[in-house]
Scaffold this active site. Structure first.
Site, PDB file in Angstrom:
ATOM      1  N   GLU A  27       0.396  -1.839   4.493  1.00 34.67           N
ATOM      2  CA  GLU A  27       0.953  -0.489   4.564  1.00 34.67           C
ATOM      3  C   GLU A  27       2.236  -0.454   5.403  1.00 34.67           C
ATOM      4  O   GLU A  27       2.255  -0.929   6.541  1.00 34.67           O
ATOM      5  CB  GLU A  27      -0.055   0.479   5.179  1.00 34.67           C
ATOM      6  CG  GLU A  27       0.432   1.925   5.195  1.00 34.67           C
ATOM      7  CD  GLU A  27      -0.607   2.885   5.740  1.00 34.67           C
ATOM      8  OE1 GLU A  27      -0.704   4.008   5.213  1.00 34.67           O
ATOM      9  OE2 GLU A  27      -1.322   2.533   6.695  1.00 34.67           O
TER      10      GLU A  27
ATOM     11  N   HIS B 273       0.863  -1.190   0.000  1.00 34.92           N
ATOM     12  CA  HIS B 273       0.000   0.000   0.000  1.00 34.92           C
ATOM     13  C   HIS B 273       0.901   1.243   0.000  1.00 34.92           C
ATOM     14  O   HIS B 273       1.166   1.855   1.036  1.00 34.92           O
ATOM     15  CB  HIS B 273      -0.903  -0.021   1.236  1.00 34.92           C
ATOM     16  CG  HIS B 273      -1.893   1.106   1.280  1.00 34.92           C
ATOM     17  ND1 HIS B 273      -3.145   1.013   0.712  1.00 34.92           N
ATOM     18  CD2 HIS B 273      -1.832   2.344   1.838  1.00 34.92           C
ATOM     19  CE1 HIS B 273      -3.814   2.139   0.927  1.00 34.92           C
ATOM     20  NE2 HIS B 273      -3.025   2.972   1.599  1.00 34.92           N
TER      21      HIS B 273
ATOM     22  N   ASP C 160      -2.323 -10.181   0.872  1.00 33.11           N
ATOM     23  CA  ASP C 160      -1.436  -9.321   0.094  1.00 33.11           C
ATOM     24  C   ASP C 160      -2.267  -8.543  -0.919  1.00 33.11           C
ATOM     25  O   ASP C 160      -2.250  -8.820  -2.127  1.00 33.11           O
ATOM     26  CB  ASP C 160      -0.373 -10.179  -0.596  1.00 33.11           C
ATOM     27  CG  ASP C 160       0.740  -9.339  -1.219  1.00 33.11           C
ATOM     28  OD1 ASP C 160       0.742  -8.115  -1.009  1.00 33.11           O
ATOM     29  OD2 ASP C 160       1.595  -9.926  -1.915  1.00 33.11           O
TER      30      ASP C 160
END
Length: 446
Positions: free
Chosen positions: A397, A340, A388
Site C-alpha cells: 500500500e 494495493h 508483492d
C-alpha cells in the site's frame, strides 16, 4: 494529508533551487496548493474562531460488511455508496498539524500575497482551535470510523510543531514563546530518551519540530528567554541523529541494511524516508555554519557519516536491498506490480464495477493494468522479505504521507541545483530580533 503538505512545503522552502533545476518547482507548488485548498475547505477559514473541523470523508468500521471504503473495491469515479463527512468539535492534534501545513505553505507562496495571507489566517484560526482548553483531546478518540485506522497518540507535539511554523510564517513572537513552552515539552515527553519518539511520522512530529527549532538557534540565535529550551532541543536533536547510526545500537537493523524505526512493525519505509530527510537536512544546517560534525557522547561524528546513513536508506528503498527491488513504482527494472490501489488495479475498460464487482481485480494474481508511477509502497518485513500481493496492504500500500517524506529526502540528497539549503527563505517574515545598531557619531572636529 496535512502532514504530507507540511513535509512537501518544508522541502520546497529549504531546496527550491533543486526543484527548479529538475523542472519540478511549479509542479510541486501545484501539488501543495491542491492540498491546502482542500484543507481550507474543511473549516470556516474566513473566521477567527471556529467550533468544528470536517476531518474525513467516508471511512469504514472494523469488520463491516456494508458498502464502505474498506469493504468495496472500486475506482473513485465508480463509488456509489454513501461516504458521509466526519466532523470533530475537538482535536488539537488534527488542528495543530493543519496549522503547520497552512503556515508552511504560506512561506512557499510568499510571492502570491493574497493566497499567502489567506493561508496564514487559516493557520492562525485552526491553531487557536487547537489550543482551546475545551477542545484539547485527540481528534480520533471515540470515533469508530477513525480511531481503528488513524489513531492519534497525543497532541502536544503538534502544539510545538504548529507554533514553530506559525512563527516562521508570521514573525509573531507569541508563537516562538509557545513553541518553547516548557509545559508542552514536558507533556509531549520531547526530551525523554524514548527511541520511538525520535521517529518522525504523521502521528509524532517531535523530531521534526525540534530540528526546526534547532534551525532557529543555529541561524538566528534569539537568546533569552528562548535559549534554554532551544539549547535543550538542539541537544536532543543531536541525540536523535546519534540514535540513527548503527554503531550506537539504539534501533535494530535488518541484515540487508534497513534501520527498523517501527520496531519491526509493517510498512517501515515511510519512517525510513522521513528519517533520511531529517538526517540529511541536519547535515545541511551544520554545513551552512561550517560546523564539521557533532558529538555522540565522547565520540565526534563527521557530517559525511550522517549523510552516508541517509543516502544508504534511500538507496535501500530504490533497490539496494536483498530483494534487488525498487520499492518505488516505475523506478528501476524490478518494482512492485500488485500495488494495493483501487484505481491502479482496475483496468480502464470503460466499464463500471460495483462495490463487490471490483473484488475480481483486488483478488487477481495478475499485475496491475495501470502503474501508479512514483508511489512508494509500504515496504519489506524485518527480514528484508517482500510479498508483492495486492491484498497484503502491509507490503504493497502507498500513502500520501510516505511519499511526501520520500520526495523530501530525495530533494535533500540530490546534487541537482547545487548542494545546501536556502538559509534565509524560512525567515523572510521574522523581524530582526535585536534593535539596529545606532549610526556612528559624526566625525570629531577640534
Amino acid at each position: 494529508m496535512a502532514f504530507a503538505m507540511t513535509m512537501l512545503s518544508w522541502s520546497v522552502i529549504e531546496y527550491s533551487q533543486k526543484y527548479e533545476a529538475i523542472g519540478e518547482y511549479k509542479h510541486t507548488r501545484d501539488l501543495i496548493k491542491w492540498g491546502t485548498d482542500y484543507l481550507l475547505l474543511t473549516f470556516n477559514s474566513s473566521a477567527s474562531k471556529i467550533d468544528k473541523i470536517y476531518c474525513q470523508v467516508g471511512g469504514s468500521q472494523s469488520g463491516s460488511r456494508q458498502p464502505d471504503d474498506h469493504y468495496c473495491w472500486q475506482r473513485p469515479e465508480d463509488m456509489d455508496y454513501p461516504r458521509p463527512s466526519r466532523v470533530v468539535n475537538a482535536g488539537s492534534d488534527l488542528a495543530g498539524e493543519m496549522a503547520a501545513a497552512l503556515a508552511a505553505a504560506s512561506i512557499v507562496f510568499r510571492d502570491d500575497e493574497v493566497y499567502s495571507k489567506k493561508l496564514v489566517r487559516g493557520a492562525e484560526t485552526v491553531y487557536a482551535f487547537a489550543r482551546d482548553l475545551g477542545k484539547r483531546r485527540p481528534y480520533s478518540r471515540g470515533k469508530p470510523y477513525i480511531e481503528p485506522f488513524y489513531n492519534s497518540t497525543g497532541y502536544y507535539d503538534e502544539f510545538i510543531w504548529g507554533a514553530t511554523w506559525l512563527y516562521y510564517a508570521t514573525g509573531n513572537v507569541n508563537y516562538i514563546r509557545w513553541a518553547t513552552e516548557p509545559g508542552f515539552s514536558k507533556h509531549s515527553k520531547a526530551l525523554y530518551r524514548i527511541s520511538d519518539l525520535s521517529v518522525l511520522s504523521w502521528d509524532n512530529k517531535l523530531p521534526a519540530a525540534m530540528l526546526l527549532l534547532t534551525r532557529c538557534r543555529i541561524f538566528l540565535n534569539p537568546g533569552y528567554p528562548y535559549e534554554e529550551m532551544l539549547h535543550m532541543y538542539h541537544n536532543k536533536t543531536e541525540l536523535n541523529m546519534c540514535s540513527y547510526l548503527q554503531q550506537f545500537n539504539v534501533f535494530n537493523w535488518t541484515k540487508g541494511g534497513m534501520i527498523q524505526l517501527s520496531s519491526g512493525r509493517p510498512q517501515p519505509l515511510q519512517y525510513v524516508a522521513n528519517t533520511a530527510f531529517l538526517a540529511s537536512l541536519f547535515v545541511d544546517y551544520l554545513n551552512a555554519t561550517r560546523v564539521p560534525g557533532f558529538q555522540c557522547g565522547s565520540k565526534f561524528i563527521p557530517l559525511d557519516v550522517l549523510r552516508s546513513f541517509a543516502t544508504s536508506q534511500i538507496n535501500y528503498i530504490l533497490g539496494d536491498n536483498p530483494m534487488k527491488m525498487s520499492y518505488v513504482v516505475g523506478y528501476g527494472a524490478k518494482f512492485p506490480r500488485h500495488i494495493h490501489h483501487r484505481g491502479a488495479s482496475i483496468p480502464n475498460d470503460k466499464r463500471s464495477y460495483s462495490c463487490t464487482g471490483g473484488w475480481r481485480w483486488r483478488d487477481s494474481p495478475k499485475p496491475n493494468p495501470n502503474n501508479i508511477t512514483g508511489a512508494m509502497v509500504g515496504g519489506p518485513d524485518r527480514f528484508d522479505r517482500f510479498r508483492d500481493v495486492r491484498k497484503n496492504y502491509n507490503f504493497t500500500e502507498p500513502t500520501l504521507a510516505g511519499n511526501a517524506g520520500l520526495v523530501a529526502a530525495l530533494s535533500s540528497l540530490t546534487s541537482s541545483g547545487g548542494i545546501g539549503i536556502d538559509k534565509n527563505r524560512m525567515f523572510s517574515a521574522v523581524p530582526p530580533l535585536y534593535p539596529p545598531s545606532p549610526p556612528p557619531p559624526p566625525a570629531w572636529k577640534p
